[in-house]
Design a protein around this motif. Structure first.
Motif, PDB file in Angstrom:
ATOM      1  N   ILE A   8       0.856  -1.179   0.000  1.00 40.56           N
ATOM      2  CA  ILE A   8       0.000   0.000   0.000  1.00 40.56           C
ATOM      3  C   ILE A   8       0.892   1.228   0.000  1.00 40.56           C
ATOM      4  O   ILE A   8       1.989   1.219   0.565  1.00 40.56           O
ATOM      5  CB  ILE A   8      -0.994   0.043   1.182  1.00 40.56           C
ATOM      6  N   GLY A   9       0.429   2.245  -0.664  1.00 39.50           N
ATOM      7  CA  GLY A   9       1.116   3.530  -0.665  1.00 39.50           C
ATOM      8  C   GLY A   9       0.069   4.618  -0.542  1.00 39.50           C
ATOM      9  O   GLY A   9      -1.001   4.524  -1.150  1.00 39.50           O
ATOM     10  N   PHE A  10       0.351   5.618   0.272  1.00 35.77           N
ATOM     11  CA  PHE A  10      -0.586   6.737   0.408  1.00 35.77           C
ATOM     12  C   PHE A  10       0.150   7.976   0.879  1.00 35.77           C
ATOM     13  O   PHE A  10       1.289   7.901   1.357  1.00 35.77           O
ATOM     14  CB  PHE A  10      -1.760   6.387   1.322  1.00 35.77           C
ATOM     15  N   PHE A  11      -0.500   9.135   0.710  1.00 36.48           N
ATOM     16  CA  PHE A  11       0.124  10.401   1.080  1.00 36.48           C
ATOM     17  C   PHE A  11      -0.957  11.398   1.461  1.00 36.48           C
ATOM     18  O   PHE A  11      -2.134  11.197   1.168  1.00 36.48           O
ATOM     19  CB  PHE A  11       0.977  10.950  -0.077  1.00 36.48           C
ATOM     20  N   GLY A  12      -0.523  12.454   2.117  1.00 38.49           N
ATOM     21  CA  GLY A  12      -1.465  13.495   2.496  1.00 38.49           C
ATOM     22  C   GLY A  12      -0.845  14.518   3.421  1.00 38.49           C
ATOM     23  O   GLY A  12       0.348  14.782   3.361  1.00 38.49           O
ATOM     24  N   ARG A  13      -1.682  15.048   4.298  1.00 37.36           N
ATOM     25  CA  ARG A  13      -1.266  16.081   5.254  1.00 37.36           C
ATOM     26  C   ARG A  13      -1.500  15.569   6.667  1.00 37.36           C
ATOM     27  O   ARG A  13      -2.374  14.739   6.894  1.00 37.36           O
ATOM     28  CB  ARG A  13      -2.056  17.348   5.031  1.00 37.36           C
ATOM     29  N   TYR A  14      -0.714  16.092   7.604  1.00 34.05           N
ATOM     30  CA  TYR A  14      -0.875  15.672   8.993  1.00 34.05           C
ATOM     31  C   TYR A  14      -0.823  16.884   9.915  1.00 34.05           C
ATOM     32  O   TYR A  14      -0.415  17.973   9.509  1.00 34.05           O
ATOM     33  CB  TYR A  14       0.184  14.640   9.376  1.00 34.05           C
ATOM     34  N   THR A  15      -1.230  16.676  11.153  1.00 35.93           N
ATOM     35  CA  THR A  15      -1.199  17.733  12.158  1.00 35.93           C
ATOM     36  C   THR A  15      -0.541  17.204  13.425  1.00 35.93           C
ATOM     37  O   THR A  15      -0.498  15.999  13.658  1.00 35.93           O
ATOM     38  CB  THR A  15      -2.620  18.237  12.506  1.00 35.93           C
ATOM     39  N   VAL A  16      -0.026  18.137  14.199  1.00 32.22           N
ATOM     40  CA  VAL A  16       0.540  17.823  15.503  1.00 32.22           C
ATOM     41  C   VAL A  16      -0.083  18.759  16.533  1.00 32.22           C
ATOM     42  O   VAL A  16      -0.605  19.815  16.192  1.00 32.22           O
ATOM     43  CB  VAL A  16       2.085  17.938  15.521  1.00 32.22           C
ATOM     44  N   ASP A  17      -0.020  18.360  17.790  1.00 32.06           N
ATOM     45  CA  ASP A  17      -0.573  19.182  18.862  1.00 32.06           C
ATOM     46  C   ASP A  17       0.480  20.124  19.446  1.00 32.06           C
ATOM     47  O   ASP A  17       1.588  20.235  18.909  1.00 32.06           O
ATOM     48  CB  ASP A  17      -1.201  18.298  19.950  1.00 32.06           C
ATOM     49  N   GLN A  18       0.148  20.777  20.554  1.00 33.03           N
ATOM     50  CA  GLN A  18       1.039  21.743  21.188  1.00 33.03           C
ATOM     51  C   GLN A  18       2.352  21.126  21.665  1.00 33.03           C
ATOM     52  O   GLN A  18       3.345  21.827  21.834  1.00 33.03           O
ATOM     53  CB  GLN A  18       0.339  22.404  22.395  1.00 33.03           C
ATOM     54  N   LYS A  19       2.363  19.831  21.889  1.00 39.34           N
ATOM     55  CA  LYS A  19       3.582  19.146  22.326  1.00 39.34           C
ATOM     56  C   LYS A  19       4.414  18.644  21.140  1.00 39.34           C
ATOM     57  O   LYS A  19       5.458  18.035  21.332  1.00 39.34           O
ATOM     58  CB  LYS A  19       3.227  17.947  23.209  1.00 39.34           C
ATOM     59  N   ASN A  29      -4.420  13.054  10.545  1.00 39.90           N
ATOM     60  CA  ASN A  29      -3.990  13.193   9.152  1.00 39.90           C
ATOM     61  C   ASN A  29      -5.187  13.095   8.217  1.00 39.90           C
ATOM     62  O   ASN A  29      -6.273  12.647   8.604  1.00 39.90           O
ATOM     63  CB  ASN A  29      -2.890  12.185   8.787  1.00 39.90           C
ATOM     64  N   THR A  30      -4.960  13.538   6.999  1.00 39.06           N
ATOM     65  CA  THR A  30      -5.935  13.434   5.922  1.00 39.06           C
ATOM     66  C   THR A  30      -5.232  12.781   4.746  1.00 39.06           C
ATOM     67  O   THR A  30      -4.171  13.251   4.316  1.00 39.06           O
ATOM     68  CB  THR A  30      -6.457  14.823   5.506  1.00 39.06           C
ATOM     69  N   VAL A  31      -5.800  11.701   4.229  1.00 38.30           N
ATOM     70  CA  VAL A  31      -5.218  10.995   3.090  1.00 38.30           C
ATOM     71  C   VAL A  31      -5.713  11.668   1.810  1.00 38.30           C
ATOM     72  O   VAL A  31      -6.915  11.749   1.570  1.00 38.30           O
ATOM     73  CB  VAL A  31      -5.595   9.494   3.106  1.00 38.30           C
ATOM     74  N   GLU A  32      -4.771  12.144   1.002  1.00 35.62           N
ATOM     75  CA  GLU A  32      -5.122  12.816  -0.250  1.00 35.62           C
ATOM     76  C   GLU A  32      -5.023  11.891  -1.454  1.00 35.62           C
ATOM     77  O   GLU A  32      -5.658  12.132  -2.471  1.00 35.62           O
ATOM     78  CB  GLU A  32      -4.233  14.046  -0.441  1.00 35.62           C
ATOM     79  N   GLY A  33      -4.223  10.848  -1.358  1.00 36.72           N
ATOM     80  CA  GLY A  33      -4.081   9.880  -2.443  1.00 36.72           C
ATOM     81  C   GLY A  33      -3.633   8.547  -1.889  1.00 36.72           C
ATOM     82  O   GLY A  33      -2.925   8.507  -0.881  1.00 36.72           O
ATOM     83  N   SER A  34      -4.082   7.455  -2.521  1.00 40.98           N
ATOM     84  CA  SER A  34      -3.745   6.128  -2.016  1.00 40.98           C
ATOM     85  C   SER A  34      -3.898   5.083  -3.110  1.00 40.98           C
ATOM     86  O   SER A  34      -4.751   5.217  -3.992  1.00 40.98           O
ATOM     87  CB  SER A  34      -4.670   5.768  -0.847  1.00 40.98           C
ATOM     88  N   THR A  35      -3.102   4.023  -3.016  1.00 39.68           N
ATOM     89  CA  THR A  35      -3.274   2.895  -3.926  1.00 39.68           C
ATOM     90  C   THR A  35      -4.522   2.099  -3.555  1.00 39.68           C
ATOM     91  O   THR A  35      -4.968   1.259  -4.334  1.00 39.68           O
ATOM     92  CB  THR A  35      -2.043   1.965  -3.904  1.00 39.68           C
ATOM     93  N   PHE A  36      -5.065   2.351  -2.370  1.00 45.02           N
ATOM     94  CA  PHE A  36      -6.349   1.776  -1.947  1.00 45.02           C
ATOM     95  C   PHE A  36      -7.364   2.921  -2.000  1.00 45.02           C
ATOM     96  O   PHE A  36      -7.395   3.772  -1.107  1.00 45.02           O
ATOM     97  CB  PHE A  36      -6.247   1.198  -0.534  1.00 45.02           C
TER      98      PHE A  36
END
Length: 168
Positions: A102-113, A119-126
């Motif tokens: 499987i391969g996928f990509f997108g954007r992610y977030t982190v908290d104050q620490k 995350n949000t998946v923007e593209g994937s082989t699934f």
């Protein structure tokens, strides 16, 4: 005229990109940034534990400072296609390739620490994953020095556990 339009579009894209970059809030260090290599990947369902991508899985996970990620997981035991052409595999070859990678990509977030928060998946082989939004309720990434553990629950109740080692 085309050069002016191109320059304006490029400038707008760079401005939007800079505005969209959201590093760890309040200057906290983003714990995820870097390249990670998969050490192990297991599944567990109804008390039965199995290797997710074979006994010696291959995989990379990259988190950028710009809050994007890409993850590729493969089972190196998946046989090559007889035709040597990606789009011309047999049903059996395609099934093995799909089940073993499987391969996928997108954007992610982190908290104050600086810890993973979603995350949000923007593209994937699934294709079913495209557009998926995951929070800590769905996906946990825990960093401990140069090691990271990933845990998530598939819709069928299967638990997936992946261990990563920081490469950079």
């Amino acid at each position: 005229m085309k050069t002016g339009v191109l320059a304006l579009a490029l400038s707008a894209a760079m401005t939007l990109s800079a505005c969209a970059w959201k590093g760890a809030p309040d200057g906290a260090k983003n714990q995820l940034v870097g390249t990670w290599s998969m050490v192990s990947a297991t599944t567990e369902r109804q008390g039965i534990r199995a290797d997710a991508y074979g006994p010696e899985p291959h995989g990379w996970l990259v988190f950028t400072r710009e809050m994007t990620f890409i993850e590729v997981l493969t089972d190196p035991r998946v046989p090559a296609f007889e035709s040597n052409v990606r789009g011309e595999g047999t049903d059996e070859e395609n099934r093995a390739a799909m089940a073993g990678s499987i391969g996928f990509f997108g954007r992610y977030t982190v908290d104050q620490k600086g810890e993973f928060s979603g995350n949000t998946v923007e593209g994937s082989t699934f294709p079913n994953w495209v557009g998926s939004v995951r929070t800590r309720d769905d996906l946990q990434l825990e960093v401990d020095g140069g090691r990271m553990t990933e845990h998530f629950l598939r819709p069928d109740g299967t638990q997936v556990h992946i261990v990563w080692e920081r490469v950079r």
